[in-house]
Enzyme design. Structure first.
Site, PDB file in Angstrom:
ATOM      1  N   PRO A  82      -0.441  -6.873  10.951  1.00 50.16           N
ATOM      2  CA  PRO A  82      -0.744  -7.817  12.034  1.00 50.16           C
ATOM      3  C   PRO A  82       0.370  -7.973  13.075  1.00 50.16           C
ATOM      4  O   PRO A  82       0.128  -8.540  14.122  1.00 50.16           O
ATOM      5  CB  PRO A  82      -0.974  -9.132  11.288  1.00 50.16           C
ATOM      6  CG  PRO A  82      -0.166  -9.017  10.039  1.00 50.16           C
ATOM      7  CD  PRO A  82      -0.202  -7.551   9.669  1.00 50.16           C
ATOM      8  N   SER A  84       4.208  -8.438  12.332  1.00 46.42           N
ATOM      9  CA  SER A  84       5.479  -9.142  12.095  1.00 46.42           C
ATOM     10  C   SER A  84       6.697  -8.225  12.278  1.00 46.42           C
ATOM     11  O   SER A  84       7.735  -8.669  12.760  1.00 46.42           O
ATOM     12  CB  SER A  84       5.493  -9.821  10.729  1.00 46.42           C
ATOM     13  OG  SER A  84       5.627  -8.890   9.706  1.00 46.42           O
ATOM     14  N   PHE A 129      -3.108   7.191  13.162  1.00 42.30           N
ATOM     15  CA  PHE A 129      -1.915   7.972  13.452  1.00 42.30           C
ATOM     16  C   PHE A 129      -1.979   9.396  12.899  1.00 42.30           C
ATOM     17  O   PHE A 129      -1.150  10.226  13.238  1.00 42.30           O
ATOM     18  CB  PHE A 129      -0.673   7.238  12.939  1.00 42.30           C
ATOM     19  CG  PHE A 129       0.576   7.759  13.557  1.00 42.30           C
ATOM     20  CD1 PHE A 129       0.816   7.582  14.904  1.00 42.30           C
ATOM     21  CD2 PHE A 129       1.483   8.487  12.812  1.00 42.30           C
ATOM     22  CE1 PHE A 129       1.942   8.112  15.506  1.00 42.30           C
ATOM     23  CE2 PHE A 129       2.615   9.020  13.396  1.00 42.30           C
ATOM     24  CZ  PHE A 129       2.840   8.821  14.747  1.00 42.30           C
ATOM     25  N   ASP A 153       5.633   1.098   8.318  1.00 38.34           N
ATOM     26  CA  ASP A 153       5.225   0.270   7.168  1.00 38.34           C
ATOM     27  C   ASP A 153       3.778   0.645   6.837  1.00 38.34           C
ATOM     28  O   ASP A 153       3.060  -0.113   6.199  1.00 38.34           O
ATOM     29  CB  ASP A 153       5.343  -1.214   7.575  1.00 38.34           C
ATOM     30  CG  ASP A 153       5.300  -2.154   6.385  1.00 38.34           C
ATOM     31  OD1 ASP A 153       5.558  -1.711   5.257  1.00 38.34           O
ATOM     32  OD2 ASP A 153       5.003  -3.354   6.592  1.00 38.34           O
ATOM     33  N   LYS A 193       8.131   3.111   4.570  1.00 41.53           N
ATOM     34  CA  LYS A 193       7.738   2.602   3.245  1.00 41.53           C
ATOM     35  C   LYS A 193       7.173   3.719   2.379  1.00 41.53           C
ATOM     36  O   LYS A 193       6.466   4.601   2.860  1.00 41.53           O
ATOM     37  CB  LYS A 193       6.669   1.530   3.428  1.00 41.53           C
ATOM     38  CG  LYS A 193       6.074   1.088   2.093  1.00 41.53           C
ATOM     39  CD  LYS A 193       5.444  -0.234   2.156  1.00 41.53           C
ATOM     40  CE  LYS A 193       4.103  -0.228   2.866  1.00 41.53           C
ATOM     41  NZ  LYS A 193       3.612  -1.592   3.019  1.00 41.53           N
TER      42      LYS A 193
HETATM   43  C1  LIG Z   1       1.405  -3.286   5.350  1.00 45.14           C
HETATM   44  S1  LIG Z   1       0.509  -3.188   6.827  1.00 45.14           S
HETATM   45  C2  LIG Z   1       1.777  -3.292   8.047  1.00 45.14           C
HETATM   46  C3  LIG Z   1       2.341  -4.672   8.232  1.00 45.14           C
HETATM   47  C4  LIG Z   1       3.235  -4.757   9.432  1.00 45.14           C
HETATM   48  N1  LIG Z   1       4.455  -3.993   9.262  1.00 45.14           N
HETATM   49  C5  LIG Z   1       3.634  -6.174   9.734  1.00 45.14           C
HETATM   50  O1  LIG Z   1       4.769  -6.532   9.439  1.00 45.14           O
HETATM   51  O2  LIG Z   1       2.808  -6.928  10.275  1.00 45.14           O
HETATM   52  C6  LIG Z   1       0.092  -1.493   6.886  1.00 45.14           C
HETATM   53  C7  LIG Z   1      -0.667  -1.081   8.132  1.00 45.14           C
HETATM   54  O3  LIG Z   1      -0.720   0.341   8.178  1.00 45.14           O
HETATM   55  C8  LIG Z   1      -1.883   0.663   8.925  1.00 45.14           C
HETATM   56  N2  LIG Z   1      -2.225   2.072   8.735  1.00 45.14           N
HETATM   57  C9  LIG Z   1      -2.484   2.722   7.580  1.00 45.14           C
HETATM   58  N3  LIG Z   1      -2.805   3.994   7.815  1.00 45.14           N
HETATM   59  C10 LIG Z   1      -2.745   4.178   9.162  1.00 45.14           C
HETATM   60  C11 LIG Z   1      -2.991   5.272  10.028  1.00 45.14           C
HETATM   61  N4  LIG Z   1      -3.358   6.468   9.545  1.00 45.14           N
HETATM   62  N5  LIG Z   1      -2.840   5.096  11.352  1.00 45.14           N
HETATM   63  C12 LIG Z   1      -2.480   3.893  11.858  1.00 45.14           C
HETATM   64  N6  LIG Z   1      -2.239   2.800  11.088  1.00 45.14           N
HETATM   65  C13 LIG Z   1      -2.372   2.938   9.758  1.00 45.14           C
HETATM   66  C14 LIG Z   1      -2.923  -0.279   8.344  1.00 45.14           C
HETATM   67  O4  LIG Z   1      -4.020  -0.416   9.231  1.00 45.14           O
HETATM   68  C15 LIG Z   1      -2.116  -1.555   8.156  1.00 45.14           C
HETATM   69  O5  LIG Z   1      -2.313  -2.443   9.230  1.00 45.14           O
END
Ligand SMILES: C[S@@+](CC[C@H](N)C(=O)[O-])C[C@H]1O[C@@H](n2cnc3c(N)ncnc32)[C@H](O)[C@@H]1O
Length: 250
Positions: A82, A84, A129, A153, A193
């Site tokens: 979201p 942060s 991505f 992340d 991560k």
């Molecule tokens: C743990 S959350 C990130 C939280 C963020 N760092 C924060 O602090 O608000 C992981 C995010 O990775 C995104 N994600 C996973 N695979 C992805 C991809 N192939 N392309 C873009 N985003 C991706 C997910 O949609 C998710 O919102």
């Protein structure tokens, strides 16, 4: 009380039984999630400091130890929703120009979900991505500027099959590494991560070819029961990049 012969007026077939069991499992894990959230001091702290989620404290803590985020830097945040980490990156790089006495940074964030606007950040929403279009979009928005720090992340949505989920996050890690190699300045850094496992030493070995030092971090804000860890690769050594006229650039 569940009637084992029928459910919602329908005979309880094997498929319906599996569905019911899965629903009950999900209900239990959401209840566990709720009670863990209520007892978590970082959830409360995130509300007080106006961060979108508790993950902010992971990055703040890692930055405290490593000082990777400073005013004036150009940062790309992969998997930003979201938001942060983007909030922290904007504050620490002064990307919103909040401190006119310090150099102003640049933060570019991308996620396949929607990250609502954050002042000072450029956000690319609804972009996976793993696609070439996403890479091209980020490179276009960088407008020739090389990056000081790539953050990732990114995490896949869990399927519940441990090995499959692990393979998917390793895929995301290599995507971040490849992207960072293309856009990072010499001496720039990468923080991403990973979930702990036998792949981590292989990742470290691969990174050693491109970075001067590799460090594994587990901030206190990362739940101890979670297998997540962060790899910080510092001092990008540079690669030869093809130029459009066919020559090579370092
Ligand atoms: C743990 S959350 C990130 C939280 C963020 N760092 C924060 O602090 O608000 C992981 C995010 O990775 C995104 N994600 C996973 N695979 C992805 C991809 N192939 N392309 C873009 N985003 C991706 C997910 O949609 C998710 O919102």
């Amino acid at each position: 009380m569940i009637n084992l012969r029928s459910f919602a007026g329908q005979p309880l077939t094997c498929t319906r039984m599996c569905f019911l069991v899965n629903c009950l499992k999900r209900l239990k894990s959401s209840q566990q999630w709720l009670s863990r959230q209520n007892a978590d001091p970082y959830v409360e702290k995130a509300k007080i400091h106006n961060y979108r989620c508790r993950s902010a404290f992971k990055l703040l803590e890692m930055n405290e130890k490593t000082n990777i985020l400073t005013p004036g830097l150009t940062v790309v945040d992969l998997g930003s929703c979201p938001g942060s980490w983007t909030q922290v990156a904007v504050q620490k790089t002064n990307a919103d120009g909040a401190d006119p006495t310090k150099p102003r940074g640049k933060v570019l964030s991308i996620d396949k979900l929607q990250t609502f606007p954050i002042e000072g950040a450029t956000i690319v929403n609804h972009m996976d991505f793993s696609t070439i279009e996403a890479h091209d979009k980020v490179v276009e928005l960088l407008n020739g500027k090389m990056v000081d720090l790539v953050l990732s992340d990114m995490a896949p949505s869990a399927t519940g099959v441990r090995e499959l989920d692990k393979d998917r996050i390793i895929g995301l890690c290599y995507m971040a590494i490849r992207f960072a190699a293309l856009v990072t300045k010499v001496d720039g850094n990468l923080l991403f991560k990973v979930w702990d496992g036998k792949e981590v030493p292989i990742l470290e070995m691969d990174l050693e070819r491109f970075y001067k030092s590799i460090k594994i971090l587990k901030p206190q804000a990362s739940r101890s029961e979670s297998s997540e860890k962060f790899i910080l690769a510092r001092g990008f050594k540079g690669i030869q990049r093809p130029l459009q006229n066919g020559r090579w650039e370092n």
